[in-house]
Design a protein around this motif. Structure first.
Motif, PDB file in Angstrom:
ATOM      1  N   THR A 103       0.884  -1.196  -0.091  1.00  0.00           N
ATOM      2  CA  THR A 103      -0.209   0.119  -0.124  1.00  0.00           C
ATOM      3  C   THR A 103       0.803   1.093   0.056  1.00  0.00           C
ATOM      4  OG1 THR A 103      -1.632  -1.237   1.374  1.00  0.00           O
ATOM      5  CG2 THR A 103      -1.948   1.134   1.022  1.00  0.00           C
ATOM      6  N   VAL A 104       1.428   1.468  -1.163  1.00  0.00           N
ATOM      7  CA  VAL A 104       2.346   2.723  -1.375  1.00  0.00           C
ATOM      8  C   VAL A 104       1.585   3.876  -1.684  1.00  0.00           C
ATOM      9  CG1 VAL A 104       4.505   3.491  -2.415  1.00  0.00           C
ATOM     10  CG2 VAL A 104       4.060   1.084  -1.928  1.00  0.00           C
ATOM     11  N   ASP A 105       1.191   4.564  -0.737  1.00  0.00           N
ATOM     12  CA  ASP A 105       0.415   5.989  -0.854  1.00  0.00           C
ATOM     13  C   ASP A 105       1.142   6.819   0.392  1.00  0.00           C
ATOM     14  OD1 ASP A 105      -1.072   5.336   1.431  1.00  0.00           O
ATOM     15  OD2 ASP A 105      -2.769   4.987   0.242  1.00  0.00           O
ATOM     16  N   LYS A 106       0.717   8.129  -0.020  1.00  0.00           N
ATOM     17  CA  LYS A 106       1.195   9.174   1.048  1.00  0.00           C
ATOM     18  C   LYS A 106       0.579   8.976   2.500  1.00  0.00           C
ATOM     19  CE  LYS A 106       1.025  14.224   1.889  1.00  0.00           C
ATOM     20  NZ  LYS A 106       0.422  15.452   1.229  1.00  0.00           N
ATOM     21  N   ARG A 107      -0.408   8.664   2.533  1.00  0.00           N
ATOM     22  CA  ARG A 107      -0.907   8.256   4.020  1.00  0.00           C
ATOM     23  C   ARG A 107      -0.100   7.168   4.759  1.00  0.00           C
ATOM     24  NH1 ARG A 107      -4.193   5.299   6.767  1.00  0.00           N
ATOM     25  NH2 ARG A 107      -4.832   3.846   4.864  1.00  0.00           N
ATOM     26  N   GLU A 108      -0.041   6.180   3.958  1.00  0.00           N
ATOM     27  CA  GLU A 108       0.710   4.899   4.576  1.00  0.00           C
ATOM     28  C   GLU A 108       2.290   5.286   4.804  1.00  0.00           C
ATOM     29  OE1 GLU A 108       0.172   1.719   5.733  1.00  0.00           O
ATOM     30  OE2 GLU A 108      -1.758   2.411   5.612  1.00  0.00           O
ATOM     31  N   ALA A 109       2.824   6.133   3.826  1.00  0.00           N
ATOM     32  CA  ALA A 109       4.135   6.552   4.128  1.00  0.00           C
ATOM     33  C   ALA A 109       4.189   7.617   5.184  1.00  0.00           C
ATOM     34  CB  ALA A 109       4.584   7.426   2.976  1.00  0.00           C
ATOM     35  N   LEU A 110       3.424   8.510   5.531  1.00  0.00           N
ATOM     36  CA  LEU A 110       3.455   9.189   6.527  1.00  0.00           C
ATOM     37  C   LEU A 110       3.272   8.832   7.891  1.00  0.00           C
ATOM     38  CD1 LEU A 110       1.620  12.390   5.450  1.00  0.00           C
ATOM     39  CD2 LEU A 110       4.000  12.094   5.633  1.00  0.00           C
ATOM     40  N   GLU A 111       2.493   7.574   7.929  1.00  0.00           N
ATOM     41  CA  GLU A 111       2.111   6.685   9.118  1.00  0.00           C
ATOM     42  C   GLU A 111       3.346   5.725   9.499  1.00  0.00           C
ATOM     43  OE1 GLU A 111      -1.424   4.550   8.583  1.00  0.00           O
ATOM     44  OE2 GLU A 111      -2.812   6.442   8.726  1.00  0.00           O
ATOM     45  N   ASN A 112       4.089   5.670   8.414  1.00  0.00           N
ATOM     46  CA  ASN A 112       5.456   4.697   8.606  1.00  0.00           C
ATOM     47  C   ASN A 112       6.635   5.548   8.252  1.00  0.00           C
ATOM     48  OD1 ASN A 112       4.106   1.881   9.349  1.00  0.00           O
ATOM     49  ND2 ASN A 112       2.740   2.544   7.534  1.00  0.00           N
ATOM     50  N   LEU A 113       6.445   6.787   8.537  1.00  0.00           N
ATOM     51  CA  LEU A 113       7.970   7.275   8.181  1.00  0.00           C
ATOM     52  C   LEU A 113       8.943   6.930   8.812  1.00  0.00           C
ATOM     53  CD1 LEU A 113       8.080   9.941   6.304  1.00  0.00           C
ATOM     54  CD2 LEU A 113       8.023  11.376   8.336  1.00  0.00           C
ATOM     55  N   ASP A 114       8.843   6.514  10.056  1.00  0.00           N
ATOM     56  CA  ASP A 114      10.090   5.852  10.706  1.00  0.00           C
ATOM     57  C   ASP A 114      10.824   4.867   9.917  1.00  0.00           C
ATOM     58  OD1 ASP A 114       8.058   4.313  11.249  1.00  0.00           O
ATOM     59  OD2 ASP A 114       8.789   3.698  12.953  1.00  0.00           O
ATOM     60  N   LEU A 115       9.814   3.884   9.381  1.00  0.00           N
ATOM     61  CA  LEU A 115      10.619   2.697   8.265  1.00  0.00           C
ATOM     62  C   LEU A 115      11.009   3.253   7.138  1.00  0.00           C
ATOM     63  CD1 LEU A 115       7.428   0.043   8.867  1.00  0.00           C
ATOM     64  CD2 LEU A 115       9.761   0.288  10.016  1.00  0.00           C
ATOM     65  N   ILE A 116      10.367   4.453   6.746  1.00  0.00           N
ATOM     66  CA  ILE A 116      10.967   4.923   5.193  1.00  0.00           C
ATOM     67  C   ILE A 116      12.551   5.471   5.830  1.00  0.00           C
ATOM     68  CG2 ILE A 116      10.790   6.908   3.592  1.00  0.00           C
ATOM     69  CD1 ILE A 116       7.905   6.138   3.647  1.00  0.00           C
ATOM     70  N   PHE A 117      12.784   6.294   6.559  1.00  0.00           N
ATOM     71  CA  PHE A 117      14.160   6.831   7.101  1.00  0.00           C
ATOM     72  C   PHE A 117      14.994   5.565   7.353  1.00  0.00           C
ATOM     73  CE2 PHE A 117      11.932  10.947   7.450  1.00  0.00           C
ATOM     74  CZ  PHE A 117      12.758  11.755   7.038  1.00  0.00           C
ATOM     75  N   LEU A 118      14.609   4.498   7.908  1.00  0.00           N
ATOM     76  CA  LEU A 118      15.418   3.340   8.177  1.00  0.00           C
ATOM     77  C   LEU A 118      15.764   2.874   7.038  1.00  0.00           C
ATOM     78  CD1 LEU A 118      13.802   2.053  11.545  1.00  0.00           C
ATOM     79  CD2 LEU A 118      15.996   3.010  11.323  1.00  0.00           C
ATOM     80  N   CYS A 119      14.966   2.641   6.145  1.00  0.00           N
ATOM     81  CA  CYS A 119      15.098   2.122   4.680  1.00  0.00           C
ATOM     82  C   CYS A 119      16.141   3.064   3.882  1.00  0.00           C
ATOM     83  CB  CYS A 119      13.942   2.416   3.620  1.00  0.00           C
ATOM     84  SG  CYS A 119      12.973   0.930   3.788  1.00  0.00           S
ATOM     85  N   LEU A 120      16.231   4.304   4.240  1.00  0.00           N
ATOM     86  CA  LEU A 120      17.134   5.281   3.462  1.00  0.00           C
ATOM     87  C   LEU A 120      18.554   5.092   4.018  1.00  0.00           C
ATOM     88  CD1 LEU A 120      15.062   8.625   3.291  1.00  0.00           C
ATOM     89  CD2 LEU A 120      15.726   6.830   1.319  1.00  0.00           C
ATOM     90  N   ASP A 121      18.429   5.013   5.616  1.00  0.00           N
ATOM     91  CA  ASP A 121      19.806   4.488   6.430  1.00  0.00           C
ATOM     92  C   ASP A 121      20.401   3.175   5.876  1.00  0.00           C
ATOM     93  OD1 ASP A 121      19.520   7.173   7.811  1.00  0.00           O
ATOM     94  OD2 ASP A 121      18.640   6.183   9.429  1.00  0.00           O
ATOM     95  N   GLU A 122      19.789   2.265   5.604  1.00  0.00           N
ATOM     96  CA  GLU A 122      20.103   1.080   5.283  1.00  0.00           C
ATOM     97  C   GLU A 122      20.776   0.895   3.599  1.00  0.00           C
ATOM     98  OE1 GLU A 122      20.886  -1.450   6.931  1.00  0.00           O
ATOM     99  OE2 GLU A 122      19.767  -0.788   8.795  1.00  0.00           O
TER     100      GLU A 122
END
Length: 183
Positions: A112-131
């Protein structure tokens, strides 16, 4: 060979941007001083979005030259994914970074790749960027490896096993087993 010499031979990423359908930031990481101020970063994002918003990068990633940078980008739902490299970087390597970022986000957000899901899981997205990238150097592009590392790092060990993913549950079980063996 000196560290700076090996760093020059390594492909480098200038930034990774995740913008919404209006060009506003969802998650961004800059790895270079090419944009020294926040205003310079915002101006780059705004002009890049304006240049690419009319393209049809929904099925496959597109590549463009923009302000002497190579930019690889892809649009999904109301999110715009961008990876920027220098004008001498390999487009295929930048495209693999983009695909790894998109696929790992897709795995972690359960497709479910959309803005609402991304904002709710922003910590996971930043962890992805770090990895994926550290100080501009590409560390990993395999989405399964990235998502696995993020899932383990973001796991709440106190959560009941029924609320954890299989990989999280296995990591919790391994941790409990290790703890009991060494007591």
């Amino acid at each position: 060979m000196a560290l700076s010499g090996s760093r020059d031979a390594c492909p480098m990423v200038k930034n990774i941007l995740l913008l919404d359908s209006e060009g506003k930031r969802v998650a961004v990481k800059y790895y270079s001083d090419d944009w020294p101020t926040n205003n310079a970063k915002l101006a780059f994002e705004k002009s890049l979005f304006a240049k690419t918003m009319k393209s049809n990068a929904r099925t496959e990633a597109e590549i463009t030259m923009f302000d002497n940078y190579i930019v690889v980008y892809k649009f999904v739902q109301d999110l715009h994914f961008f990876v920027t490299g220098g004008d001498d970087e390999n487009e295929l390597i930048l495209a693999s970074v983009l695909q790894g970022f998109f696929d790992s986000v897709s795995l972690l957000l359960r497709s479910t790749v959309d803005k609402r899901e991304a904002l709710e899981n922003l910590d996971l997205i930043f962890l992805c960027l770090d990895e994926i990238v550290e100080k501009g150097m590409i560390l990993e592009t395999d989405a399964n490896v990235i998502a696995g590392k993020v899932a383990v790092n973001s796991m709440d060990p106190s959560a009941p096993l029924s609320e954890q993913t299989i990989s999280q549950a296995l990591a919790t079980a391994r941790e409990h087993l290790t703890r009991t063996l060494f007591q």
